[in-house]
Design an enzyme around this catalytic site. Sequence first.
Site, short mmCIF file in Angstrom:
data_model
loop_
_atom_site.label_atom_id
_atom_site.label_comp_id
_atom_site.label_asym_id
_atom_site.label_seq_id
_atom_site.Cartn_x
_atom_site.Cartn_y
_atom_site.Cartn_z
N GLY A 27 0.70 -1.08 0.09
CA GLY A 27 -0.04 0.04 -0.02
C GLY A 27 0.88 1.24 0.12
O GLY A 27 2.02 1.40 0.18
N LYS A 28 0.18 2.37 -0.37
CA LYS A 28 0.80 3.57 -0.46
C LYS A 28 0.37 4.60 0.70
O LYS A 28 -0.77 4.78 0.76
CB LYS A 28 0.57 4.33 -1.71
CG LYS A 28 1.48 3.71 -2.80
CD LYS A 28 1.39 4.60 -4.15
CE LYS A 28 2.42 3.76 -5.01
NZ LYS A 28 2.14 4.26 -6.40
N SER A 30 0.93 8.49 2.96
CA SER A 30 1.08 9.91 2.32
C SER A 30 2.62 10.13 2.05
O SER A 30 2.80 10.97 1.44
CB SER A 30 0.68 10.83 3.43
OG SER A 30 1.18 10.51 4.69
N GLY A 32 5.11 7.48 1.84
CA GLY A 32 6.06 6.44 1.41
C GLY A 32 5.18 5.31 0.91
O GLY A 32 3.76 5.09 1.22
N LYS A 52 9.43 -0.41 4.19
CA LYS A 52 9.00 1.03 3.76
C LYS A 52 9.87 1.88 3.16
O LYS A 52 10.93 2.08 3.70
CB LYS A 52 8.22 1.92 5.05
CG LYS A 52 7.56 3.03 4.99
CD LYS A 52 6.84 3.37 6.19
CE LYS A 52 5.74 4.45 6.05
NZ LYS A 52 4.90 4.51 7.03
N ASP A 157 -1.51 10.22 14.97
CA ASP A 157 -2.23 9.76 13.89
C ASP A 157 -2.91 8.28 14.19
O ASP A 157 -3.18 7.62 13.44
CB ASP A 157 -1.24 9.56 12.67
CG ASP A 157 -2.09 9.80 11.35
OD1 ASP A 157 -3.18 10.16 11.55
OD2 ASP A 157 -1.60 9.58 10.24
#
Length: 354
Positions: A27-28, A30, A32, A52, A157
Amino acid sequence: MINNTEEFDYEQLVKATQSFSESRLVGKGSHGSVYKGIFPQQNDDLLLLAVKRASFNVDNINKLQNEIRVLSSLRNHHHDHQNPHVVNFLGTSHDSGFKENKLLVMEFMPNGSLHDLLHVSSAAPPPPWKKRVEIAVQISRAVKFIHESNPSVIHRDIKSTNILFDSDWNPRLADFGLAVSQPDSLSQIQPAGTIGYLDPSYTSPAKLSTKNDVFSFGVVLLEIISCRKAIDVSRAPSSIVDWAMPLIKEDRIVELCDERVALPPHMEVAVGHILRVAARCVSEEEENRPEMAEIVLMIDKYCNFMERVRFPIWTTLLGMLVKKKQRKSVKESDVGGEISRGKMILREILAELH
Ligand SMILES: Nc1ncnc2c1ncn2[C@@H]1O[C@H](COP(=O)(O)OP(=O)(O)OP(=O)(O)O)[C@@H](O)[C@H]1O
């Protein structure tokens, strides 16, 4: 080895991820992308890695460096006998001198995120209530762990997409890209986070505190119980906090619960309790929000208590009544004593909680 973590050879990581091929892309984010790496070990076992890599710009590379620094500081405080429910940091790529070649290597989490579990119906069946309570307890411990590490870490986050499940389906807090550790020059760090989870009072660098994470954790608790998204524009009100707060105040617990899974009557008290804790976490005034240590005590103790008491006291009672019937010789006062002992424990715990 650096700081008890491994330095991986950059070329080996390139090989393990098939040169960062699309087929290995997990997955991508924000700043990396995460790739699945398959790394052969000396004993012929295969180690599954999450690698990552920062998207190529200086800001993103700095964010990855920050994530590596924070995860490595947390790892030094992690005692082997405890599972801190934080994603397992394995190491970095050997320093080749090229900042852009820096890679973060973590244990691969094969079971997706809490967001998938709750909101993607094809991912898995909706979690049973006992599992939801366990997730709440384990994530509360993870946030307490990072807050109490030295230096203290504020995640900034916390959200369901950043809670990943390991191979045993235990949740782990991940994505420390925005995390801040206390000795950082706090006055220069601009507020950041994800809308829907972001503490509305975190409006300037000076407002950074562990209470920002407490707010986001409260949103996650509401999400776990209701299965509503933090922000859902197809509903009114769209914010989970605005929707849930009045219902919690009126004690309309069942209306807040994910209706796809029937709430067993014996779980109603525990779930109601978690919702009241969530309401305190998302209080507008920071001073009304508990610290994570208090939250862990409130959730953990209460939920453990429900587990311990529900069975032992009632099975003891049942056992005693059966014996009474069989022998007709058990004195009334024995049973009464057991009931009043149970009531006393319940009263003590409730007194501590309120
Ligand atoms: N250790 C891991 N094992 C398996 N998958 C992972 C791991 N860490 C991250 N991922 C997955 O990789 C993807 C990118 O993760 P990343 O942490 O970079 O960003 P994000 O959380 O998706 O977004 P943002 O950075 O914007 O918050 C996500 O789908 C995430 O679930």
